[in-house]
Structures are given as structure tokens and as C-alpha cells.
Design a protein around this motif. Structure first.
Motif, PDB file in Angstrom:
ATOM      1  N   PHE A 237       1.616  10.485  -1.601  1.00 33.11           N
ATOM      2  CA  PHE A 237       0.861   9.323  -1.126  1.00 33.11           C
ATOM      3  C   PHE A 237      -0.637   9.621  -1.096  1.00 33.11           C
ATOM      4  O   PHE A 237      -1.447   8.822  -1.555  1.00 33.11           O
ATOM      5  CB  PHE A 237       1.347   8.917   0.268  1.00 33.11           C
ATOM      6  CG  PHE A 237       0.582   7.766   0.856  1.00 33.11           C
ATOM      7  CD1 PHE A 237       0.882   6.468   0.500  1.00 33.11           C
ATOM      8  CD2 PHE A 237      -0.449   7.991   1.763  1.00 33.11           C
ATOM      9  CE1 PHE A 237       0.172   5.389   1.031  1.00 33.11           C
ATOM     10  CE2 PHE A 237      -1.170   6.929   2.300  1.00 33.11           C
ATOM     11  CZ  PHE A 237      -0.860   5.622   1.937  1.00 33.11           C
ATOM     12  N   TYR A 238      -0.996  10.783  -0.567  1.00 31.64           N
ATOM     13  CA  TYR A 238      -2.421  11.084  -0.386  1.00 31.64           C
ATOM     14  C   TYR A 238      -3.155  11.179  -1.721  1.00 31.64           C
ATOM     15  O   TYR A 238      -4.246  10.629  -1.887  1.00 31.64           O
ATOM     16  CB  TYR A 238      -2.586  12.390   0.398  1.00 31.64           C
ATOM     17  CG  TYR A 238      -4.040  12.686   0.725  1.00 31.64           C
ATOM     18  CD1 TYR A 238      -4.622  12.167   1.866  1.00 31.64           C
ATOM     19  CD2 TYR A 238      -4.824  13.479  -0.120  1.00 31.64           C
ATOM     20  CE1 TYR A 238      -5.956  12.415   2.164  1.00 31.64           C
ATOM     21  CE2 TYR A 238      -6.150  13.727   0.167  1.00 31.64           C
ATOM     22  CZ  TYR A 238      -6.719  13.197   1.312  1.00 31.64           C
ATOM     23  OH  TYR A 238      -8.044  13.439   1.586  1.00 31.64           O
TER      24      TYR A 238
ATOM     25  N   ALA B 129       6.209  14.125   0.109  1.00 30.38           N
ATOM     26  CA  ALA B 129       6.041  12.716   0.476  1.00 30.38           C
ATOM     27  C   ALA B 129       4.595  12.397   0.836  1.00 30.38           C
ATOM     28  O   ALA B 129       4.005  11.438   0.324  1.00 30.38           O
ATOM     29  CB  ALA B 129       6.976  12.375   1.641  1.00 30.38           C
ATOM     30  N   GLN B 130       4.019  13.217   1.709  1.00 29.02           N
ATOM     31  CA  GLN B 130       2.645  12.974   2.142  1.00 29.02           C
ATOM     32  C   GLN B 130       1.657  13.273   1.028  1.00 29.02           C
ATOM     33  O   GLN B 130       0.698  12.550   0.814  1.00 29.02           O
ATOM     34  CB  GLN B 130       2.345  13.823   3.383  1.00 29.02           C
ATOM     35  CG  GLN B 130       0.952  13.711   3.937  1.00 29.02           C
ATOM     36  CD  GLN B 130      -0.005  14.776   3.384  1.00 29.02           C
ATOM     37  OE1 GLN B 130       0.427  15.750   2.759  1.00 29.02           O
ATOM     38  NE2 GLN B 130      -1.280  14.576   3.611  1.00 29.02           N
TER      39      GLN B 130
ATOM     40  N   TYR C 235       0.812  -1.219   0.000  1.00 28.73           N
ATOM     41  CA  TYR C 235       0.000   0.000   0.000  1.00 28.73           C
ATOM     42  C   TYR C 235       0.846   1.271   0.000  1.00 28.73           C
ATOM     43  O   TYR C 235       0.398   2.325  -0.444  1.00 28.73           O
ATOM     44  CB  TYR C 235      -0.989   0.009   1.186  1.00 28.73           C
ATOM     45  CG  TYR C 235      -0.407   0.429   2.506  1.00 28.73           C
ATOM     46  CD1 TYR C 235       0.274  -0.480   3.314  1.00 28.73           C
ATOM     47  CD2 TYR C 235      -0.528   1.736   2.952  1.00 28.73           C
ATOM     48  CE1 TYR C 235       0.807  -0.092   4.529  1.00 28.73           C
ATOM     49  CE2 TYR C 235       0.010   2.131   4.164  1.00 28.73           C
ATOM     50  CZ  TYR C 235       0.676   1.209   4.948  1.00 28.73           C
ATOM     51  OH  TYR C 235       1.210   1.590   6.141  1.00 28.73           O
ATOM     52  N   CYS C 236       2.093   1.189   0.509  1.00 19.74           N
ATOM     53  CA  CYS C 236       2.957   2.375   0.524  1.00 19.74           C
ATOM     54  C   CYS C 236       3.609   2.632  -0.836  1.00 19.74           C
ATOM     55  O   CYS C 236       4.147   3.713  -1.062  1.00 19.74           O
ATOM     56  CB  CYS C 236       4.054   2.211   1.578  1.00 19.74           C
ATOM     57  SG  CYS C 236       3.490   2.564   3.250  1.00 19.74           S
TER      58      CYS C 236
ATOM     59  N   SER D  83      -4.881   3.977  -1.588  1.00 18.43           N
ATOM     60  CA  SER D  83      -5.253   3.801  -0.179  1.00 18.43           C
ATOM     61  C   SER D  83      -6.225   4.869   0.299  1.00 18.43           C
ATOM     62  O   SER D  83      -6.940   4.674   1.279  1.00 18.43           O
ATOM     63  CB  SER D  83      -4.002   3.827   0.706  1.00 18.43           C
ATOM     64  OG  SER D  83      -3.126   2.772   0.361  1.00 18.43           O
TER      65      SER D  83
ATOM     66  N   GLY E  76       2.797   7.664  -6.049  1.00 22.56           N
ATOM     67  CA  GLY E  76       3.217   8.674  -5.090  1.00 22.56           C
ATOM     68  C   GLY E  76       4.498   8.321  -4.359  1.00 22.56           C
ATOM     69  O   GLY E  76       5.170   9.202  -3.827  1.00 22.56           O
ATOM     70  N   TYR E  77       4.847   7.030  -4.325  1.00 21.77           N
ATOM     71  CA  TYR E  77       6.075   6.600  -3.655  1.00 21.77           C
ATOM     72  C   TYR E  77       7.289   7.302  -4.245  1.00 21.77           C
ATOM     73  O   TYR E  77       8.232   7.650  -3.529  1.00 21.77           O
ATOM     74  CB  TYR E  77       6.224   5.079  -3.783  1.00 21.77           C
ATOM     75  CG  TYR E  77       7.513   4.519  -3.224  1.00 21.77           C
ATOM     76  CD1 TYR E  77       7.650   4.288  -1.855  1.00 21.77           C
ATOM     77  CD2 TYR E  77       8.590   4.217  -4.055  1.00 21.77           C
ATOM     78  CE1 TYR E  77       8.832   3.767  -1.335  1.00 21.77           C
ATOM     79  CE2 TYR E  77       9.771   3.693  -3.545  1.00 21.77           C
ATOM     80  CZ  TYR E  77       9.889   3.470  -2.191  1.00 21.77           C
ATOM     81  OH  TYR E  77      11.066   2.961  -1.686  1.00 21.77           O
TER      82      TYR E  77
ATOM     83  N   SER F 101      -2.161   7.610  -4.227  1.00 26.16           N
ATOM     84  CA  SER F 101      -2.284   6.244  -3.732  1.00 26.16           C
ATOM     85  C   SER F 101      -3.746   5.794  -3.765  1.00 26.16           C
ATOM     86  O   SER F 101      -4.663   6.583  -3.531  1.00 26.16           O
ATOM     87  CB  SER F 101      -1.766   6.165  -2.297  1.00 26.16           C
ATOM     88  OG  SER F 101      -2.095   4.933  -1.715  1.00 26.16           O
TER      89      SER F 101
ATOM     90  N   SER G 137       3.115   3.265  -4.469  1.00 25.92           N
ATOM     91  CA  SER G 137       2.161   3.715  -5.479  1.00 25.92           C
ATOM     92  C   SER G 137       2.926   4.707  -6.356  1.00 25.92           C
ATOM     93  O   SER G 137       4.103   4.954  -6.116  1.00 25.92           O
ATOM     94  CB  SER G 137       0.976   4.401  -4.798  1.00 25.92           C
ATOM     95  OG  SER G 137       1.398   5.622  -4.203  1.00 25.92           O
TER      96      SER G 137
END
Length: 198
Positions: free
Chosen positions: A138-139, A134-135, A81-82, A144, A86-87, A142, A84
Motif C-alpha cells: 500500500f505504501y 500488506a503495508q 483508495y485501498c 494515497s 499494492g492491494y 498506492s 491499488s
């Protein structure tokens, strides 16, 4: 001490620090926080003349550690999940920390109140931008986050910024104290060496 030898020692310590702490990166609640952001900030300060290859080396190490941790848990790296699209925002995120340390070194002439102020400014600014990339990566990118919204992103950014800032500040503070102690030892050693020559 030879400048290149000093850089080799610093790089070796940063590699060990990242290897020792980043292995916990997928478990956010550990006694010792992930030192990766601090590693890149400190690296930018001490290794700025080696930036062309030292930054990519540390970046590859960060990804390799993530890969090892995920696969050792019996999961696929690419389906975690980490990991994506966005990673990959971690590359510019870590670069932001490196540039913060790089800028500080260019404007550093020894321990002083002004240097402390520049440290605080560059560290907080670099960490804020690093966290944004970074955040945010991911947000927004991702799977998630089912229904991303600006309000949800802002809350997530705010909720996680202080813990990341605090954890990173711990390692940067230790490095800053080591720098000041090293300067004091060097300053007191030089007059002694001159007296010995006479």
C-alpha cells in the motif's frame, strides 16, 4: 471425530469469522478487529492438508467481502483508495500467515512449553512478514502516499504493527486455548471409553 468433518467445521467457522469481522476492514476503529490475518494463520494450522483449495477459497472470500463493502458504500471498487496495485500484495501477505500456521502444525505434537514458544515465534514472524507485504504494498504502490520515503514507510510500519499484532493475537489466542481444551477433553475421554468397554 472424522478428520474431514473436523476440517469442514473449522473452515465453516473461519468463513463466518472473516465475514463477521472483515466487513469493518475499511473502518480501522471498531470494537472488534478484523480477524482476517488470524483466519489465515489458523487455517494454515488446521487445514494444511486442504491448502491447495482452502487458501484460494478464503482469499477469494476476502476480496469478495472487500468488493461488497466498497460497492455498498456507493463507491467503485477499482477507484477506492485501498485498492491499488499494492492491494494485490494481500495475496502473499495472507499466504505468509497461512505458512506460519502450516509450519506450526508440522512441528506440533501437543500442548507444551516448547509448542507455546513455537507458536509465539511462528505467529510473530508470520505477522511481521504479512504486515511488511500488506503495508509495504500500500505504501509504495498506492497513490494515497504522495511522496513515499524510507523513513515514512518505516514509521508507518511501526505505527501500525502493534495494533495489527494485538488484534490478530486475540483470535489466535482463543484458537490456541480451544486446541488445548480439546486435547484435554480427548485425553480424559479415551481412558473413560476404554473402561466402559471392559
Amino acid at each position: 471425530m472424522n478428520a474431514n468433518l473436523q476440517r469442514v467445521i473449522v473452515l465453516s467457522l473461519l468463513i463466518l469469522l472473516m465475514a463477521a469481522t472483515r466487513s469493518h476492514v475499511f473502518s480501522h476503529f471498531t470494537p472488534v478487529p478484523d480477524a482476517s490475518w488470524a483466519v489465515f494463520f489458523i487455517g494454515g494450522f488446521y487445514l494444511r492438508n486442504w491448502s491447495r483449495w482452502a487458501f484460494p477459497l478464503l482469499m477469494v472470500l476476502a476480496v469478495a467481502i472487500d468488493y461488497a463493502v466498497i460497492t455498498n458504500q456507493g463507491m467503485s471498487f477499482w477507484s477506492h483508495y485501498c485498492v491499488s496495485p499494492g492491494y494485490w500484495f494481500l495475496v502473499p501477505a495472507h499466504l505468509a500467515m497461512w505458512v506460519g500456521g502450516f509450519w506450526l502444525r508440522r512441528n506440533y505434537s501437543g500442548a507444551s512449553v516448547a509448542s507455546l514458544a513455537r507458536l509465539a515465534f511462528s505467529f510473530v514472524a508470520a505477522t511481521a512478514l504479512c504486515h511488511l507485504l500488506a503495508q509495504g504494498g500500500f505504501y509504495w504502490l498506492s497513490n494515497s502516499v504522495a511522496e513515499p520515503t524510507f523513513a515514512g514507510w518505516a514509521k508507518n510500519y511501526g505505527d501500525w504493527f502493534a495494533p495489527y499484532l494485538q488484534g490478530t493475537a486475540m483470535f489466535v489466542t482463543l484458537a490456541a486455548l480451544a486446541q488445548v481444551v480439546g486435547e484435554q477433553i480427548s485425553r480424559h475421554a479415551h481412558p473413560f471409553a476404554r473402561r466402559m468397554k471392559h
